[in-house]
Scaffold this motif. Sequence first.
Motif, mmCIF file in Angstrom:
data_model
loop_
_atom_site.group_PDB
_atom_site.id
_atom_site.type_symbol
_atom_site.label_atom_id
_atom_site.label_comp_id
_atom_site.label_asym_id
_atom_site.label_seq_id
_atom_site.Cartn_x
_atom_site.Cartn_y
_atom_site.Cartn_z
ATOM 1 N N GLY A 83 14.203 7.844 -13.232
ATOM 2 C CA GLY A 83 14.678 8.401 -11.973
ATOM 3 C C GLY A 83 13.724 8.114 -10.840
ATOM 4 N N SER A 84 12.430 8.213 -11.097
ATOM 5 C CA SER A 84 11.452 7.946 -10.047
ATOM 6 C C SER A 84 11.501 6.485 -9.612
ATOM 7 N N LEU A 85 11.626 5.584 -10.568
ATOM 8 C CA LEU A 85 11.707 4.167 -10.200
ATOM 9 C C LEU A 85 12.964 3.873 -9.397
ATOM 10 N N ALA A 86 14.090 4.418 -9.840
ATOM 11 C CA ALA A 86 15.349 4.147 -9.141
ATOM 12 C C ALA A 86 15.360 4.756 -7.748
ATOM 13 N N HIS A 87 14.644 5.856 -7.576
ATOM 14 C CA HIS A 87 14.593 6.508 -6.257
ATOM 15 C C HIS A 87 13.746 5.703 -5.278
ATOM 16 N N ALA A 88 12.710 5.036 -5.790
ATOM 17 C CA ALA A 88 11.898 4.108 -4.988
ATOM 18 C C ALA A 88 11.284 4.748 -3.747
ATOM 19 N N ASP A 89 10.755 5.926 -3.927
ATOM 20 C CA ASP A 89 10.028 6.562 -2.816
ATOM 21 C C ASP A 89 8.733 5.786 -2.585
ATOM 22 N N PRO A 90 8.444 5.376 -1.357
ATOM 23 C CA PRO A 90 7.229 4.578 -1.118
ATOM 24 C C PRO A 90 5.935 5.347 -1.324
ATOM 25 N N ALA A 91 6.014 6.676 -1.467
ATOM 26 C CA ALA A 91 4.809 7.472 -1.713
ATOM 27 C C ALA A 91 4.717 7.943 -3.160
ATOM 28 N N VAL A 100 14.437 -6.802 -15.347
ATOM 29 C CA VAL A 100 14.043 -6.954 -13.943
ATOM 30 C C VAL A 100 12.570 -6.573 -13.781
ATOM 31 N N PRO A 101 11.718 -7.514 -13.394
ATOM 32 C CA PRO A 101 10.344 -7.117 -13.049
ATOM 33 C C PRO A 101 10.361 -6.089 -11.918
ATOM 34 N N VAL A 102 9.510 -5.102 -12.022
ATOM 35 C CA VAL A 102 9.519 -4.049 -11.000
ATOM 36 C C VAL A 102 9.217 -4.636 -9.619
ATOM 37 N N GLU A 103 8.440 -5.703 -9.592
ATOM 38 C CA GLU A 103 8.180 -6.370 -8.308
ATOM 39 C C GLU A 103 9.489 -6.784 -7.638
ATOM 40 N N ASP A 104 10.482 -7.175 -8.444
ATOM 41 C CA ASP A 104 11.774 -7.593 -7.898
ATOM 42 C C ASP A 104 12.753 -6.434 -7.760
ATOM 43 N N LEU A 105 12.417 -5.293 -8.338
ATOM 44 C CA LEU A 105 13.304 -4.132 -8.259
ATOM 45 C C LEU A 105 13.171 -3.424 -6.922
ATOM 46 N N LEU A 106 11.939 -3.285 -6.442
ATOM 47 C CA LEU A 106 11.669 -2.520 -5.233
ATOM 48 C C LEU A 106 11.970 -3.350 -3.992
ATOM 49 N N VAL A 107 12.692 -2.764 -3.058
ATOM 50 C CA VAL A 107 13.046 -3.482 -1.832
ATOM 51 C C VAL A 107 12.410 -2.818 -0.616
ATOM 52 N N SER A 108 12.769 -1.573 -0.380
ATOM 53 C CA SER A 108 12.305 -0.886 0.825
ATOM 54 C C SER A 108 12.410 0.609 0.579
ATOM 55 N N ILE A 123 0.228 3.099 -2.473
ATOM 56 C CA ILE A 123 1.437 3.814 -2.061
ATOM 57 C C ILE A 123 1.164 4.549 -0.751
ATOM 58 N N GLY A 124 2.251 4.866 -0.051
ATOM 59 C CA GLY A 124 2.130 5.586 1.218
ATOM 60 C C GLY A 124 1.678 4.721 2.373
ATOM 61 N N VAL A 125 1.743 3.419 2.208
ATOM 62 C CA VAL A 125 1.202 2.515 3.224
ATOM 63 C C VAL A 125 2.247 1.498 3.700
ATOM 64 N N GLY A 126 3.505 1.835 3.542
ATOM 65 C CA GLY A 126 4.552 0.909 3.969
ATOM 66 C C GLY A 126 5.895 1.335 3.414
ATOM 67 N N GLU A 127 6.831 0.419 3.424
ATOM 68 C CA GLU A 127 8.193 0.757 3.043
ATOM 69 C C GLU A 127 8.411 0.778 1.536
ATOM 70 N N ARG A 128 7.404 0.357 0.747
ATOM 71 C CA ARG A 128 7.464 0.393 -0.712
ATOM 72 C C ARG A 128 6.042 0.279 -1.254
ATOM 73 N N ALA A 129 5.892 0.574 -2.536
ATOM 74 C CA ALA A 129 4.597 0.358 -3.180
ATOM 75 C C ALA A 129 4.276 -1.133 -3.157
ATOM 76 N N VAL A 130 2.975 -1.451 -3.020
ATOM 77 C CA VAL A 130 2.592 -2.860 -2.885
ATOM 78 C C VAL A 130 1.394 -3.177 -3.770
ATOM 79 N N ARG A 131 1.287 -4.448 -4.138
ATOM 80 C CA ARG A 131 0.071 -4.972 -4.742
ATOM 81 C C ARG A 131 -0.733 -5.700 -3.682
ATOM 82 N N ALA A 132 -2.027 -5.500 -3.682
ATOM 83 C CA ALA A 132 -2.905 -6.194 -2.739
ATOM 84 C C ALA A 132 -3.386 -7.479 -3.412
#
Length: 298
Positions: A114-122, A147-155, A218-227
């Motif tokens: 549920g958390s992954l599908a909700h895709a809250d950026p924080a 589906v790699p999670v990198e490709d699952l998350l959009v915004s 997390i909390g730094v944009g429209e989705r979680a990111v890798r640096a």
Amino acid sequence: MKPPPFEYVAPASLEEAVAALGEHGDEAKALAGGQSLVPLLAFRLAAPSVLVDLNGVAGLDHLGADGDRLVIGALARQRAVERLPGLGRRCPMLAEAVAQVGHVAIRNRGTVGGSLAHADPAAEWPALALALDGECQVVGPRGTRTVPVEDLLVSYFTTTLEPDELITELRLTLPGGRVGSTFVELARRHGDFAIVGVGALLGLTSDGSVALARLTLIGVGERAVRARRAETLLEGERPSDELLDEAAAAVDEAISPTSDLHGSAGYRRQVARVLTRRALATARARAEGKEEGPDGQA
């Protein structure tokens, strides 16, 4: 407030659940733990005409190891992951992040899928999945796909899932050897969503160089990111204090925070740099056996 009226559907199998979502399309929402959806309904920020309750679907709450992977069924409760024996020793980042998801009562109900599908950026789970090369198994009327999670998350609250698809499983890779990791975040109060959160993982070779680096925020944009640039700076090099400083500064180009009532964009950038530096130092110390993880072992 009371939620808007909706039709309640309680499928007894995965096939019935997919069929119900396919029948109602965008008008339906899948209900797992309700950690996020129920408050949205109560505040009328979401108004689906049909709720498809997945809690009666058997076989989606499994949790266990498969070689170097942790396999988590979509309906596995976050508290079940948190209480996995030895989790803090095997992957401190995972143990520390899950313990910061809301409160125990929330983790007792909230599900990983549920958390992954909700895709809250924080939210913590998308960041964990990015750091641990997470892959989702997704089922829909057209079959099953990975589906790699990198490709699952959009915004913001948006994924590549089709309206008639469900996440059924998440697979995380847990690196072995000389590995150290941590997850740190800043929130107004314990249990609040993170203003900024950082996950760091470092794997070292026998000579002390960085063989593997993962940095997620997390909390730094429209989705979680890798640096990714920061990761590249670290890999192949000895993790000196100066290199950790350089990597922490490099996360700035990977993030795009906005201002809100919790802090300005500039504040979030500064917090991201500070937390990244701290997280890298902890990950390095744990990889070198100089600091204990949450289970009391380095």
